[in-house]
Design an enzyme around this catalytic site. Sequence first.
Site, PDB file in Angstrom:
ATOM      1  N   SER A   5       0.825  -1.203   0.000  1.00 16.53           N
ATOM      2  CA  SER A   5       0.000   0.000   0.000  1.00 16.53           C
ATOM      3  C   SER A   5       0.858   1.251   0.000  1.00 16.53           C
ATOM      4  O   SER A   5       1.961   1.264   0.568  1.00 16.53           O
ATOM      5  CB  SER A   5      -0.860  -0.015   1.273  1.00 16.53           C
ATOM      6  OG  SER A   5      -1.428   1.247   1.504  1.00 16.53           O
ATOM      7  N   TYR A  29      -1.599  -0.273  10.383  1.00 16.51           N
ATOM      8  CA  TYR A  29      -1.852  -0.914   9.085  1.00 16.51           C
ATOM      9  C   TYR A  29      -0.613  -0.783   8.190  1.00 16.51           C
ATOM     10  O   TYR A  29      -0.142  -1.765   7.610  1.00 16.51           O
ATOM     11  CB  TYR A  29      -3.073  -0.249   8.434  1.00 16.51           C
ATOM     12  CG  TYR A  29      -3.335  -0.683   7.016  1.00 16.51           C
ATOM     13  CD1 TYR A  29      -3.797  -1.968   6.735  1.00 16.51           C
ATOM     14  CD2 TYR A  29      -3.129   0.189   5.949  1.00 16.51           C
ATOM     15  CE1 TYR A  29      -4.035  -2.363   5.430  1.00 16.51           C
ATOM     16  CE2 TYR A  29      -3.367  -0.193   4.650  1.00 16.51           C
ATOM     17  CZ  TYR A  29      -3.821  -1.474   4.388  1.00 16.51           C
ATOM     18  OH  TYR A  29      -4.053  -1.853   3.102  1.00 16.51           O
ATOM     19  N   LYS A  33       2.251  -3.602   6.530  1.00 18.26           N
ATOM     20  CA  LYS A  33       2.678  -3.683   5.121  1.00 18.26           C
ATOM     21  C   LYS A  33       4.205  -3.620   5.037  1.00 18.26           C
ATOM     22  O   LYS A  33       4.824  -4.347   4.258  1.00 18.26           O
ATOM     23  CB  LYS A  33       2.048  -2.545   4.308  1.00 18.26           C
ATOM     24  CG  LYS A  33       0.528  -2.631   4.202  1.00 18.26           C
ATOM     25  CD  LYS A  33       0.077  -3.857   3.440  1.00 18.26           C
ATOM     26  CE  LYS A  33      -1.427  -3.905   3.235  1.00 18.26           C
ATOM     27  NZ  LYS A  33      -1.878  -5.203   2.696  1.00 18.26           N
TER      28      LYS A  33
END
Length: 216
Positions: A5, A29, A33
Amino acid sequence: MFSSSATVYGEPDETPTPETAPRRAMNPYGRTKIICEEMLQDLCAADPEWAVGVLRYFNPAGAHGSALIGEDPADIPNNLMPYIAKVATGALAKISVFGNDYDTPDGTGVRDYIHVEDLAEGHVLSLAQLRQGHGHLVNLGTGRGYSVLEMIAAYQRATNRQLPYEIVARREGDVPISCAKTEKARDLLGFEAKRGLDEMCASSWAWMQAQERRND
Ligand code: UDP
């Protein structure tokens, strides 16, 4: 192939952001990643049998042209386009615009929205390279950013409806601008996003209306 991302860039020094920009996530989050990217890099370094494609998605938007595949979160959506879509159907009353005092042309957050069908095509191209043993780490975006107000205006055009919104406080952890540098994906995969914002909004709206008919 790993779905990474743009979040891994945190607040980048440079936009459009190249893949060489440092990884500095601003939230858990993004940390997940980064950790997965690092594990895969280590794996490839330790065992050259592996070829991995790391695809850094910018902001996926829209639905499949068939109106059979799309997103319809059961809960209140966190992401902008599904939220706007629910306001357009009347399921939610108004859009909350998270801040209009960013250093951007209209003060609202700017993102690089990419049509989900372009994103899908990026995966097919990535697989073709992986089959030949070529690993890669690339951004998947369009290279063009749109503000929250531009998104609302575009969705209004697609639906021919007025969509009420109000400006509220910034959302914690949001960056002002996120936009992809796209040359590496073009050079390594032959990838170029073909679909624009109007197509993202029109396909999202067609999907929402089909959902309403299915739920009737
Ligand atoms: N945004 C907003 N209202 C919402 C949801 C999002 O104003 O209800 C803004 C958000 O601040 C950001 C942009 O829309 O500038 C895209 O947010 P989204 O959550 O879709 O993606 P991300 O923050 O992960 O880029």
